[in-house]
Write an enzyme that holds these catalytic residues in place. Sequence first.
Site, PDB file in Angstrom:
ATOM      1  N   HIS A  97       0.816  -1.215   0.000  1.00 40.04           N
ATOM      2  CA  HIS A  97       0.000   0.000   0.000  1.00 40.04           C
ATOM      3  C   HIS A  97       0.850   1.266   0.000  1.00 40.04           C
ATOM      4  O   HIS A  97       0.346   2.344  -0.316  1.00 40.04           O
ATOM      5  CB  HIS A  97      -0.994  -0.005   1.172  1.00 40.04           C
ATOM      6  CG  HIS A  97      -0.431   0.295   2.506  1.00 40.04           C
ATOM      7  ND1 HIS A  97      -0.104  -0.679   3.419  1.00 40.04           N
ATOM      8  CD2 HIS A  97      -0.151   1.477   3.122  1.00 40.04           C
ATOM      9  CE1 HIS A  97       0.345  -0.120   4.532  1.00 40.04           C
ATOM     10  NE2 HIS A  97       0.323   1.192   4.370  1.00 40.04           N
ATOM     11  N   ASP A 132       0.917  -7.682   2.612  1.00 40.53           N
ATOM     12  CA  ASP A 132       1.216  -6.296   2.257  1.00 40.53           C
ATOM     13  C   ASP A 132       2.720  -6.118   2.093  1.00 40.53           C
ATOM     14  O   ASP A 132       3.378  -5.472   2.907  1.00 40.53           O
ATOM     15  CB  ASP A 132       0.663  -5.386   3.364  1.00 40.53           C
ATOM     16  CG  ASP A 132       0.447  -3.951   2.900  1.00 40.53           C
ATOM     17  OD1 ASP A 132       0.872  -3.607   1.785  1.00 40.53           O
ATOM     18  OD2 ASP A 132      -0.133  -3.174   3.674  1.00 40.53           O
ATOM     19  N   SER A 199       4.622   2.293   8.007  1.00 37.17           N
ATOM     20  CA  SER A 199       4.334   1.203   7.072  1.00 37.17           C
ATOM     21  C   SER A 199       5.602   0.745   6.369  1.00 37.17           C
ATOM     22  O   SER A 199       6.342   1.545   5.796  1.00 37.17           O
ATOM     23  CB  SER A 199       3.332   1.663   6.016  1.00 37.17           C
ATOM     24  OG  SER A 199       2.027   1.574   6.484  1.00 37.17           O
TER      25      SER A 199
END
Length: 260
Positions: A97, A132, A199
């Site tokens: 993402h 992810d 992230s």
Amino acid sequence: MEDRTRREVITVGATGLVTGVAGCSGAIPDAVERRALSGNVEDTEPPELGGFTEEELDRAESLGEDVREAVAVIRGENGAGGTAWFLDDGRLLTNSHVVDGNERFEAWPIAGEKFEPDLVGASDYLNSPYHDVAVLETDFSPTNRLSLGESDSVETGQPLIQVGHPFGIGDWVVSIGRYVERGNGETLLTSVPSLSGNSGAPLLTLDGAVVGITTGGVPRDQLNSPRPEPVDLKVYEEFTDYEWATHDDTSVLNRYVEEF
């Protein structure tokens, strides 16, 4: 009390579930995020927060100083970004993402020399199974690289650290927490402080083995600076209200590293 001027602890209280993603490229839909968590986490008692010994904090600080040399800020052409880090084969790992919707990327190591990595491949993080992970390649040679360890060896309550770029805190920030439990399958739940910008951060034991990659945390307002600057070296125990962070484990990382 011993001098802890090199460390900073932001004291808070409440407990809750992860409510957003740690990256800044857009929120993962709630239904997808819930698939990353086990069905019983609301009833799970987390390990005792804090309580780290001076030896553990010293080890975290020393390890964090080394790990920061392997970690980069990464941003796509749309201005969104997060954290990336160098694997021992020279490639970069981050979250899907973080790179989603971009074809070109800029990245900065802690020394400040910008480089432009190329995307090799990324998992489809919007569909089940929820993973992810993105892999990039570059000719840039970092001063440190990280090796994947075994996630299955991590025990409940074990101290873990990550190095990343939480918005509102700074860049190349070291944070420490504890392993809570597994979520669905290959997801690790921890109390390691994570905000938007974390992230893609590496999750490590105090022995320096990577056991996961950070995928979710608490969203914060996005604060971009013209050029990322490392903060003073501190080991954070908390950023904000206590919430679980989610991490894909090393079995997932190995799978996509081999695939791409």
